[in-house]
Scaffold this active site. Structure first.
Site, mmCIF file in Angstrom:
data_model
loop_
_atom_site.group_PDB
_atom_site.id
_atom_site.type_symbol
_atom_site.label_atom_id
_atom_site.label_comp_id
_atom_site.label_asym_id
_atom_site.label_seq_id
_atom_site.Cartn_x
_atom_site.Cartn_y
_atom_site.Cartn_z
ATOM 1 N N GLU A 323 0.260 -0.754 0.115
ATOM 2 C CA GLU A 323 -0.239 0.437 -0.211
ATOM 3 C C GLU A 323 0.837 1.230 0.140
ATOM 4 O OE1 GLU A 323 -3.686 -1.439 2.496
ATOM 5 O OE2 GLU A 323 -1.999 -0.490 4.289
ATOM 6 N N CYS A 324 0.255 2.107 -0.434
ATOM 7 C CA CYS A 324 0.697 3.732 -0.988
ATOM 8 C C CYS A 324 2.754 3.220 -0.765
ATOM 9 C CB CYS A 324 0.420 4.643 -0.033
ATOM 10 S SG CYS A 324 0.899 5.906 -0.388
ATOM 11 N N GLY A 325 3.173 3.746 0.068
ATOM 12 C CA GLY A 325 4.489 3.669 0.514
ATOM 13 C C GLY A 325 5.508 2.567 0.209
ATOM 14 N N MET A 327 4.269 0.254 -1.627
ATOM 15 C CA MET A 327 3.508 -0.128 -3.326
ATOM 16 C C MET A 327 5.720 0.152 -4.081
ATOM 17 S SD MET A 327 1.625 1.264 -5.921
ATOM 18 C CE MET A 327 1.817 2.750 -6.066
ATOM 19 N N SER A 414 -0.963 -0.598 -4.891
ATOM 20 C CA SER A 414 -1.817 0.297 -4.541
ATOM 21 C C SER A 414 -1.208 1.388 -4.262
ATOM 22 C CB SER A 414 -3.611 -0.064 -5.194
ATOM 23 O OG SER A 414 -4.398 1.197 -4.900
#
Length: 443
Positions: A323-325, A327, A414
């Protein structure tokens, strides 16, 4: 089950973001904790950083409370359970009182929460009274108790404001403007408490200013009804051992997500991509949450043993959620705001680039083969040269496409931060994907 429980409770909202809601909420939590009270704090909307400070102030945890992301029944259960073990419940709002859909005002009205409004009064005096009156009369059905005047310059400043206020908008407390009380911030929000050597002193200074105020003793009781049904999930992750990244670079984790994984039967094993060379023994899945990889890019880049461990997991078909970081860490490289490029784990193609302004923001849901999950997006970076997206998220209140979701093998990545309890069965499926190798498609 008891049909209702009563507990003193307050919603701390504000005129807008940046008014000092978190400071006031932390001060209230710390003050009443000093008096020997058990304080439970919630934060409206998606947020990882404010709750860390609020938990520090209250001595407990600080959980999200959001009608859209969690749903009405989950919010009801959270408040009902908190009322059983607390002497005071504090809910910090998001943005301004009426901002968003649903707004802090919607949440307050839904659960009959009395509202205290924080107004940053620097640069105005009697005008505070007009603002307070407008906020109170905009939705008369709200139970608005009064205001907290923040960032005052002097005692005279406080007197001018108090004298101008209407009877229905009393001054409940005030905080003087003090540099040694301000909470430092950076992109994405407040600096995490563990990175501040004097965070407890800053909270204490704010709490000191509440002595003798109405809010130091005003604790209106609220009746919280029992939830309508039991939401305890079926055990579907029995025998799974999920390796969860948690360190200074990866710390954006909802406690509710961890609790759900454990309730589903999973064993949680934390590891650090900054310092560990291997994944936890016996792991069956990996979760890389968001955080600040850009602040630790050099250290992450140098830990090539962890890069290899993640590539091995991916190639074996181990389920990985990033997730986010997380990814950005799985991509080939990360470019900092200073323009320096650092190699990352190279599990997925792509390059993350930090930017000075926000990217896609707000509440979003995603329809995956496993089911529909809800969450939120908040980042200051963009991803380039990625895989073709599996799908795009849907924004809660806007028709434009949301974040892209990438999938390769059993790795799903994502910018979306998922709230696992929004769909426990879909969450479980993400960590128990059918075993398929991915080495043939990995870069």
């Amino acid at each position: 089950m008891t049909t209702t429980r009563e507990c003193p409770a307050l919603m701390i909202s504000a005129l807008a973001s940046g008014q000092g809601k978190t400071t006031v909420t932390a001060a209230l939590a710390a003050w009443h904790r000093r008096q020997g009270k058990r304080v439970t704090v919630f934060k409206t909307g998606p947020d990882y950083l404010d709750p860390l400070l609020l938990a520090r102030a209250s001595g407990g945890s600080a959980e999200p409370l959001d009608l859209w992301m969690m749903g009405e029944e989950a919010c009801r259960r959270a408040l009902y359970e908190a009322a059983a073990e607390s002497d005071l419940i504090l809910i910090e709002g998001a943005m301004g009182l009426f901002d968003g859909d649903p707004s802090s005002a919607d949440l307050a009205e839904h659960f009959s929460l009395p509202v205290v409004t924080v107004i940053h009064a620097r640069g105005m005096a009697q005008t505070v009274a007009a603002v307070a009156l407008g906020l109170t009369h905009y939705r008369p059905s709200l139970n608005t108790l009064g205001i907290v005047a923040n960032a005052l310059g002097s005692e005279r400043h406080r007197q001018l404001i108090e004298a101008a206020l209407a009877p229905e908008t009393p001054l409940l407390a005030s905080l003087l403007r003090k540099d040694d009380m301000a909470l430092p911030s950076r992109h994405l929000g407040l600096v995490m408490p563990d990175e501040q050597h004097d965070v407890d002193e800053r909270i204490a200074l704010a709490a000191d200013q509440l002595e003798g105020s109405t809010l130091s003793t005003l604790l209106p009781n609220v009746s919280f009804p029992a939830p309508a049904y039991d939401t305890t999930p079926a055990t579907t992750l029995e025998g799974c051992r999920i390796a969860v990244a948690r360190d200074a670079a990866f710390s954006f984790i909802y406690s509710a997500n961890l609790r759900l994984l454990e309730a589903l039967g999973a064993d949680i094993a934390f590891f650090s991509p900054l310092t560990d060379s291997t994944l936890p023994e016996g792991y069956t899945a990996v979760w890389l949450p968001g955080g600040y990889p850009e602040l630790h890019a050099d250290t992450l880049a140098c830990n090539t043993a962890m890069h290899q461990a993640l590539r091995n997991a991916h190639d074996r078909g181990c389920p990985i959620l990033a997730e986010c970081g997380g990814m950005l860490y799985l991509m080939a490289s990360l470019v900092t705001l200073e323009g320096d490029t650092f190699p990352m784990a190279n599990v997925l193609p792509g390059q993350g680039r930090m930017q000075g302004h926000s990217g896609c923001q707000g509440m979003q849901s995603v329809e995956l083969p496993e089911g529909t999950l809800r969450g939120h997006s908040h980042h200051h970076s963009r991803a380039f040269e990625t895989l073709p997206p599996l799908t795009h998220c849907q924004r809660a209140r806007h028709s434009a496409p949301g974040e892209a979701v990438y999938r390769q093998g059993n790795t799903t990545a994502s910018y979306l931060h998922l709230y696992f309890p929004s769909n426990p069965s879909a969450c479980a499926a993400l960590f128990t994907a059918p075993r398929q190798t991915a080495s043939s498609v990995r870069p």
